[in-house]
Scaffold this active site. Structure first.
Site, PDB file in Angstrom:
ATOM      1  N   SER A  35       0.840  -1.199   0.000  1.00  0.00           N
ATOM      2  CA  SER A  35       0.000   0.000   0.000  1.00  0.00           C
ATOM      3  C   SER A  35       0.875   1.249   0.000  1.00  0.00           C
ATOM      4  O   SER A  35       1.620   1.499   0.955  1.00  0.00           O
ATOM      5  CB  SER A  35      -0.904   0.011   1.233  1.00  0.00           C
ATOM      6  OG  SER A  35      -1.478   1.299   1.361  1.00  0.00           O
ATOM      7  N   HIS A  37      -1.086  -1.466  -4.191  1.00  0.00           N
ATOM      8  CA  HIS A  37      -2.368  -1.104  -3.598  1.00  0.00           C
ATOM      9  C   HIS A  37      -2.464   0.419  -3.468  1.00  0.00           C
ATOM     10  O   HIS A  37      -1.615   1.053  -2.847  1.00  0.00           O
ATOM     11  CB  HIS A  37      -2.464  -1.768  -2.219  1.00  0.00           C
ATOM     12  CG  HIS A  37      -3.788  -1.685  -1.544  1.00  0.00           C
ATOM     13  ND1 HIS A  37      -4.848  -2.518  -1.865  1.00  0.00           N
ATOM     14  CD2 HIS A  37      -4.236  -0.881  -0.545  1.00  0.00           C
ATOM     15  CE1 HIS A  37      -5.885  -2.229  -1.084  1.00  0.00           C
ATOM     16  NE2 HIS A  37      -5.538  -1.233  -0.278  1.00  0.00           N
ATOM     17  N   ASP A  88      -4.750   3.411  -2.184  1.00  0.00           N
ATOM     18  CA  ASP A  88      -5.855   3.733  -1.280  1.00  0.00           C
ATOM     19  C   ASP A  88      -6.418   5.120  -1.563  1.00  0.00           C
ATOM     20  O   ASP A  88      -5.803   6.128  -1.231  1.00  0.00           O
ATOM     21  CB  ASP A  88      -5.365   3.694   0.173  1.00  0.00           C
ATOM     22  CG  ASP A  88      -5.200   2.284   0.703  1.00  0.00           C
ATOM     23  OD1 ASP A  88      -6.167   1.493   0.598  1.00  0.00           O
ATOM     24  OD2 ASP A  88      -4.114   1.974   1.222  1.00  0.00           O
ATOM     25  N   MET A 120      -9.121   7.885  -0.706  1.00  0.00           N
ATOM     26  CA  MET A 120     -10.014   8.284   0.393  1.00  0.00           C
ATOM     27  C   MET A 120     -10.578   9.668   0.124  1.00  0.00           C
ATOM     28  O   MET A 120      -9.838  10.564  -0.303  1.00  0.00           O
ATOM     29  CB  MET A 120      -9.235   8.335   1.705  1.00  0.00           C
ATOM     30  CG  MET A 120      -8.538   7.032   2.040  1.00  0.00           C
ATOM     31  SD  MET A 120      -7.679   7.183   3.608  1.00  0.00           S
ATOM     32  CE  MET A 120      -6.889   5.576   3.706  1.00  0.00           C
ATOM     33  N   HIS A 142      -8.162   0.730  -4.251  1.00  0.00           N
ATOM     34  CA  HIS A 142      -9.123   0.543  -3.156  1.00  0.00           C
ATOM     35  C   HIS A 142      -9.867   1.859  -2.928  1.00  0.00           C
ATOM     36  O   HIS A 142      -9.324   2.798  -2.363  1.00  0.00           O
ATOM     37  CB  HIS A 142      -8.332   0.110  -1.897  1.00  0.00           C
ATOM     38  CG  HIS A 142      -9.178  -0.089  -0.677  1.00  0.00           C
ATOM     39  ND1 HIS A 142      -8.630  -0.218   0.584  1.00  0.00           N
ATOM     40  CD2 HIS A 142     -10.524  -0.201  -0.504  1.00  0.00           C
ATOM     41  CE1 HIS A 142      -9.610  -0.380   1.466  1.00  0.00           C
ATOM     42  NE2 HIS A 142     -10.763  -0.369   0.829  1.00  0.00           N
ATOM     43  N   MET A 201     -12.161   4.101  -1.102  1.00  0.00           N
ATOM     44  CA  MET A 201     -12.867   4.357   0.155  1.00  0.00           C
ATOM     45  C   MET A 201     -13.581   5.688  -0.040  1.00  0.00           C
ATOM     46  O   MET A 201     -13.214   6.726   0.524  1.00  0.00           O
ATOM     47  CB  MET A 201     -11.869   4.402   1.313  1.00  0.00           C
ATOM     48  CG  MET A 201     -11.369   3.011   1.705  1.00  0.00           C
ATOM     49  SD  MET A 201      -9.880   3.053   2.714  1.00  0.00           S
ATOM     50  CE  MET A 201      -8.648   3.154   1.419  1.00  0.00           C
ATOM     51  N   MET A 206     -11.504  -6.062   5.550  1.00  0.00           N
ATOM     52  CA  MET A 206     -10.739  -5.038   6.262  1.00  0.00           C
ATOM     53  C   MET A 206     -10.373  -5.579   7.643  1.00  0.00           C
ATOM     54  O   MET A 206     -11.246  -5.990   8.406  1.00  0.00           O
ATOM     55  CB  MET A 206     -11.556  -3.747   6.413  1.00  0.00           C
ATOM     56  CG  MET A 206     -11.868  -3.022   5.106  1.00  0.00           C
ATOM     57  SD  MET A 206     -10.435  -2.628   4.069  1.00  0.00           S
ATOM     58  CE  MET A 206      -9.446  -1.626   5.187  1.00  0.00           C
ATOM     59  N   ASP A 239      -6.707  -6.458   4.476  1.00  0.00           N
ATOM     60  CA  ASP A 239      -6.148  -5.109   4.383  1.00  0.00           C
ATOM     61  C   ASP A 239      -6.145  -4.442   5.752  1.00  0.00           C
ATOM     62  O   ASP A 239      -7.209  -4.158   6.302  1.00  0.00           O
ATOM     63  CB  ASP A 239      -6.972  -4.290   3.378  1.00  0.00           C
ATOM     64  CG  ASP A 239      -6.385  -2.912   3.109  1.00  0.00           C
ATOM     65  OD1 ASP A 239      -5.283  -2.622   3.603  1.00  0.00           O
ATOM     66  OD2 ASP A 239      -7.048  -2.123   2.392  1.00  0.00           O
TER      67      ASP A 239
END
Ligand code: DX5
Ligand code: ZN
Length: 218
Positions: free
Chosen positions: A7, A32, A34, A36, A65, A67, A136, A174
């Site tokens: 990540s 990965h 992330d 957000m 990913h 979010m 998660m 994760d």
């Protein structure tokens, strides 16, 4: 086969190109990313422009990913940015079935992520359409949190259900994955391990990846 997805949340953002290349040289198959939005989770990270800028410099599979509150609405941005696997949250505002079909219609792989409070059975209606399940093992939003061992029954239940259906699907965990927690996750049925702080920031990425893989397979 056990796969590691580092990540970049824990990477040096001032030198993301070099960080991604160093991880690629360490032999991982994917990266990965992330995303957000400061709304679905109480933190902001980066979005499609950063992923698009990094894309020409990495041969890794881009594991994005999301979010974010409304993944369906922004899907196209991430497809165009070069995502290969797009994971969104079951708890988001987008209808899961519709979102999975939209991702696959773009020729991308679809992942479904479950927050700690969401039971495994909530994913059941979608199992036949998915490419990946993400359990998660921390509350999404921040790197560097501790692994929630109490998520292991969820991983186990999903793996058992997949076996019952004769499906060999990836289950990703994760959050809080390190050499000390990787083995438990794998023993319970996970085969893709996201790791941020356990890899980035280490002086030698190849050694850190090797150590994590060895611990996972022990
Ligand atoms: C948390 C993110 C994770 C995070 C993992 O919201 O989804 O991917 O970067 O970081 P570590 O490995 O440090 O727990
Ligand atoms: Zn993540």
């Amino acid at each position: 086969m056990i796969k590691i997805s580092p990540s970049v949340l824990a990477a040096d953002f001032s030198d993301l190109r070099r960080e991604a290349q160093a991880m690629e040289n360490a032999g991982v198959p994917m990266l990965h990313l992330d995303v957000m939005d400061g709304h679905f989770v109480p933190n902001l990270s980066f979005g499609a422009p950063v992923i698009r800028s990094l894309r020409p410099y990495s041969g890794l599979l881009f594991d994005v990913h999301l979010m974010i509150s409304d993944p369906l609405r922004y899907l196209d941005d991430y497809v165009k940015a070069g995502a290969d696997l797009i994971t969104f949250h079951l708890e988001s505002d987008s209808e899961p079935g519709e979102t999975i079909r939209a991702i696959r219609a773009k020729g991308k792989k679809a992942g479904l992520a479950l927050k700690p409070a969401t039971p495994w059975s909530a994913a059941e209606p979608y199992l036949d359409e998915l490419d990946m399940l993400v359990v998660m093992t921390v509350e999404p939003g921040f790197g560097g949190q501790s692994f929630m061992e109490d998520m292991m029954p969820k991983v186990r239940a999903l793996r058992q259900e997949l076996i019952r259906r004769g499906k060999d699907m990836d289950i990703m965990v994760d959050g809080g994955i390190a050499p000390s927690t990787a083995k438990t996750a794998v023993q319970n049925g996970a085969n893709v391990l996201v790791a941020g702080s356990a890899l980035f920031g280490k002086p030698d990425y190849s050694a850190a990846v090797r150590e994590l893989l060895l611990a996972a397979q022990a």
